[in-house]
Design a protein around this motif. Structure first.
Motif, PDB file in Angstrom:
ATOM      1  N   PRO A  36       0.720  -1.205   0.052  1.00 10.71           N
ATOM      2  CA  PRO A  36       0.011   0.055  -0.059  1.00 10.71           C
ATOM      3  C   PRO A  36       0.819   1.246   0.077  1.00 10.71           C
ATOM      4  N   ASP A  37       0.276   2.195  -0.337  1.00 12.69           N
ATOM      5  CA  ASP A  37       1.136   3.708  -0.104  1.00 12.69           C
ATOM      6  C   ASP A  37       1.019   4.101   1.227  1.00 12.69           C
ATOM      7  N   PHE A  38       0.053   3.536   2.245  1.00 12.95           N
ATOM      8  CA  PHE A  38       0.493   3.892   3.678  1.00 12.95           C
ATOM      9  C   PHE A  38      -0.444   3.120   4.458  1.00 12.95           C
ATOM     10  N   PHE A  39      -0.157   2.894   5.570  1.00 15.24           N
ATOM     11  CA  PHE A  39      -0.814   2.424   7.041  1.00 15.24           C
ATOM     12  C   PHE A  39      -1.413   3.402   7.706  1.00 15.24           C
ATOM     13  N   LEU A  40      -2.729   3.339   8.001  1.00 13.87           N
ATOM     14  CA  LEU A  40      -3.232   4.215   8.921  1.00 13.87           C
ATOM     15  C   LEU A  40      -3.499   3.301  10.116  1.00 13.87           C
ATOM     16  N   THR A  41      -2.994   3.480  11.415  1.00  9.16           N
ATOM     17  CA  THR A  41      -3.055   2.692  12.558  1.00  9.16           C
ATOM     18  C   THR A  41      -3.678   3.404  13.632  1.00  9.16           C
ATOM     19  N   ASN A  42      -4.566   2.826  14.503  1.00  7.44           N
ATOM     20  CA  ASN A  42      -5.385   3.416  15.535  1.00  7.44           C
ATOM     21  C   ASN A  42      -5.651   2.298  16.642  1.00  7.44           C
ATOM     22  N   THR A  43      -6.231   2.775  17.591  1.00  5.24           N
ATOM     23  CA  THR A  43      -6.714   1.750  18.817  1.00  5.24           C
ATOM     24  C   THR A  43      -7.799   2.057  19.253  1.00  5.24           C
ATOM     25  N   MET A  44      -8.634   1.019  19.641  1.00  3.61           N
ATOM     26  CA  MET A  44      -9.861   1.085  20.183  1.00  3.61           C
ATOM     27  C   MET A  44     -10.085   1.481  21.599  1.00  3.61           C
ATOM     28  N   ASN A  45      -9.395   0.731  22.549  1.00  2.00           N
ATOM     29  CA  ASN A  45      -9.312   0.761  23.876  1.00  2.00           C
ATOM     30  C   ASN A  45      -8.458   1.076  24.534  1.00  2.00           C
ATOM     31  N   ASP A  46      -7.644   2.363  23.904  1.00  2.00           N
ATOM     32  CA  ASP A  46      -6.473   2.953  24.811  1.00  2.00           C
ATOM     33  C   ASP A  46      -5.383   1.999  24.755  1.00  2.00           C
ATOM     34  N   GLY A  47      -5.290   1.271  23.669  1.00  5.98           N
ATOM     35  CA  GLY A  47      -4.203   0.005  23.793  1.00  5.98           C
ATOM     36  C   GLY A  47      -2.806   0.675  23.061  1.00  5.98           C
ATOM     37  N   ALA A  48      -2.327   1.733  23.655  1.00 11.54           N
ATOM     38  CA  ALA A  48      -0.983   2.134  23.299  1.00 11.54           C
ATOM     39  C   ALA A  48       0.168   1.229  23.246  1.00 11.54           C
ATOM     40  N   GLU A  49       0.269   0.302  23.963  1.00 14.94           N
ATOM     41  CA  GLU A  49       1.132  -0.837  23.862  1.00 14.94           C
ATOM     42  C   GLU A  49       1.025  -1.687  22.865  1.00 14.94           C
ATOM     43  N   ASP A  50      -0.293  -2.064  22.567  1.00 15.20           N
ATOM     44  CA  ASP A  50      -0.752  -2.788  21.230  1.00 15.20           C
ATOM     45  C   ASP A  50      -0.360  -2.121  20.023  1.00 15.20           C
ATOM     46  N   LEU A  51      -0.746  -0.598  20.050  1.00 18.85           N
ATOM     47  CA  LEU A  51      -0.625   0.095  18.843  1.00 18.85           C
ATOM     48  C   LEU A  51       0.921   0.030  18.463  1.00 18.85           C
ATOM     49  N   GLU A  52       1.745   0.112  19.473  1.00 18.00           N
ATOM     50  CA  GLU A  52       3.449   0.428  19.247  1.00 18.00           C
ATOM     51  C   GLU A  52       3.836  -0.956  18.447  1.00 18.00           C
ATOM     52  N   LYS A  53       3.128  -1.962  19.194  1.00 18.59           N
ATOM     53  CA  LYS A  53       3.668  -3.596  18.647  1.00 18.59           C
ATOM     54  C   LYS A  53       3.270  -3.554  17.030  1.00 18.59           C
ATOM     55  N   LEU A  54       2.029  -3.105  16.755  1.00 18.40           N
ATOM     56  CA  LEU A  54       1.611  -3.023  15.435  1.00 18.40           C
ATOM     57  C   LEU A  54       2.434  -1.994  14.458  1.00 18.40           C
ATOM     58  N   ARG A  55       2.679  -0.932  14.932  1.00 18.13           N
ATOM     59  CA  ARG A  55       3.664  -0.131  14.270  1.00 18.13           C
ATOM     60  C   ARG A  55       5.166  -0.683  14.080  1.00 18.13           C
ATOM     61  N   SER A  56       5.605  -1.384  14.940  1.00 16.52           N
ATOM     62  CA  SER A  56       6.886  -1.931  14.921  1.00 16.52           C
ATOM     63  C   SER A  56       6.715  -3.089  13.959  1.00 16.52           C
ATOM     64  N   SER A  57       5.890  -4.065  13.941  1.00 15.58           N
ATOM     65  CA  SER A  57       5.410  -5.166  12.845  1.00 15.58           C
ATOM     66  C   SER A  57       5.442  -4.475  11.766  1.00 15.58           C
ATOM     67  N   LEU A  58       4.859  -3.512  11.399  1.00 15.00           N
ATOM     68  CA  LEU A  58       4.621  -2.921  10.094  1.00 15.00           C
ATOM     69  C   LEU A  58       5.929  -2.530   9.419  1.00 15.00           C
ATOM     70  N   LYS A  59       6.696  -1.812  10.454  1.00 15.60           N
ATOM     71  CA  LYS A  59       7.967  -1.268  10.096  1.00 15.60           C
ATOM     72  C   LYS A  59       8.874  -2.241   9.543  1.00 15.60           C
ATOM     73  N   LEU A  60       8.949  -3.463  10.267  1.00 19.38           N
ATOM     74  CA  LEU A  60       9.823  -4.511   9.869  1.00 19.38           C
ATOM     75  C   LEU A  60       9.261  -5.058   8.762  1.00 19.38           C
ATOM     76  N   ARG A  61       8.071  -5.424   8.409  1.00 24.00           N
ATOM     77  CA  ARG A  61       7.463  -5.997   7.268  1.00 24.00           C
ATOM     78  C   ARG A  61       7.565  -5.263   6.133  1.00 24.00           C
ATOM     79  N   TYR A  62       7.460  -3.830   6.264  1.00 17.79           N
ATOM     80  CA  TYR A  62       7.028  -2.828   5.051  1.00 17.79           C
ATOM     81  C   TYR A  62       7.803  -1.674   5.233  1.00 17.79           C
ATOM     82  N   PRO A  63       9.158  -1.537   5.235  1.00 19.48           N
ATOM     83  CA  PRO A  63      10.269  -0.324   5.726  1.00 19.48           C
ATOM     84  C   PRO A  63      10.022   0.788   4.779  1.00 19.48           C
ATOM     85  N   GLU A  64       9.473   0.523   3.527  1.00 23.11           N
ATOM     86  CA  GLU A  64       9.406   1.561   2.529  1.00 23.11           C
ATOM     87  C   GLU A  64       8.038   2.124   2.591  1.00 23.11           C
ATOM     88  N   VAL A  65       6.975   1.556   3.377  1.00 24.57           N
ATOM     89  CA  VAL A  65       5.568   2.453   3.386  1.00 24.57           C
ATOM     90  C   VAL A  65       5.544   3.057   4.664  1.00 24.57           C
TER      91      VAL A  65
END
Length: 198
Positions: A161-190
């Motif tokens: 994709p051209d971009f990822f938009l990441t969000n959290t439903m229940n104030d899951g800042a830690e879960d959000l950071e895990k997702l963002r880290s995973s995306l950076k590893l998988r898709y470093p150019e996005v």
């Protein structure tokens, strides 16, 4: 949610368990002329959303697109991805100021949608169409406790994709950071952003 979001349909047939728009019939969100709503958006980019915009009367959605063009604003359509887009994409691509599609991922996750397996085939078909037609798109991912995004990564395959938009439903800042880290590893150019609109 966002000042540049315009809801063109107040319902969605995907029936995600957490969604306030789950319904069987299209519901107009706004009354009056689309141009008056679009002109009041302060951003140069309008996100046409819902519910599910592709479940509204299609002339309603197209009227909002035309209003964006008349107002000199770029527009992107945010969809759950469970409605086949191929009948609409060539027309949308031909429109000046069309800025692409935002594909949601809630319909793909069994934790959020009982019909996720059925929705995956259409979502993947839409993804292929966007890629084949060279239409820009982003992926919206909203984390919550114990949500696994492997089905999304599997469906993306080698499509970027051209971009990822990441969000959290229940104030899951830690879960959000895990997702963002995973995306950076998988898709470093996005590009990875936080929020519901980019």
């Amino acid at each position: 949610m966002s000042e540049n979001l315009v809801l063109v349909n107040g319902s969605c047939n995907a029936r995600c368990c957490h969604c306030p728009y789950a319904s069987n019939s299209a519901t107009a969100c706004l009354s009056g002329e689309p141009l008056s709503y679009i002109e009041n958006v302060r951003s140069d980019l309008v996100i046409l959303s819902g519910g599910e915009p592709f479940e509204s009367r299609i002339d309603t959605l197209f009227n909002y697109m035309k209003a964006c063009v008349s107002a000199g604003k770029y527009f992107r359509v945010a969809t759950g991805g469970h409605v086949r887009l191929h009948p609409y994409l060539p027309y949308m691509k031909s429109m000046p100021r069309f800025a692409g599609i935002q594909l949601g991922t809630d319909v793909l996750l069994p934790e959020r949608n009982a019909n996720s397996l059925r929705h995956r085939a259409i979502w993947r078909e839409n993804l292929s169409q966007l890629n084949d037609l060279n239409i820009g798109f982003g992926i919206t991912m909203t984390v919550d406790n114990d949500v696994e995004f492997e089905p999304v990564f599997d469906l993306l395959g080698d499509v970027r994709p051209d971009f990822f938009l990441t969000n959290t439903m229940n104030d899951g800042a830690e879960d959000l950071e895990k997702l963002r880290s995973s995306l950076k590893l998988r898709y470093p150019e996005v590009k990875i952003e936080t929020g519901y609109t980019a």
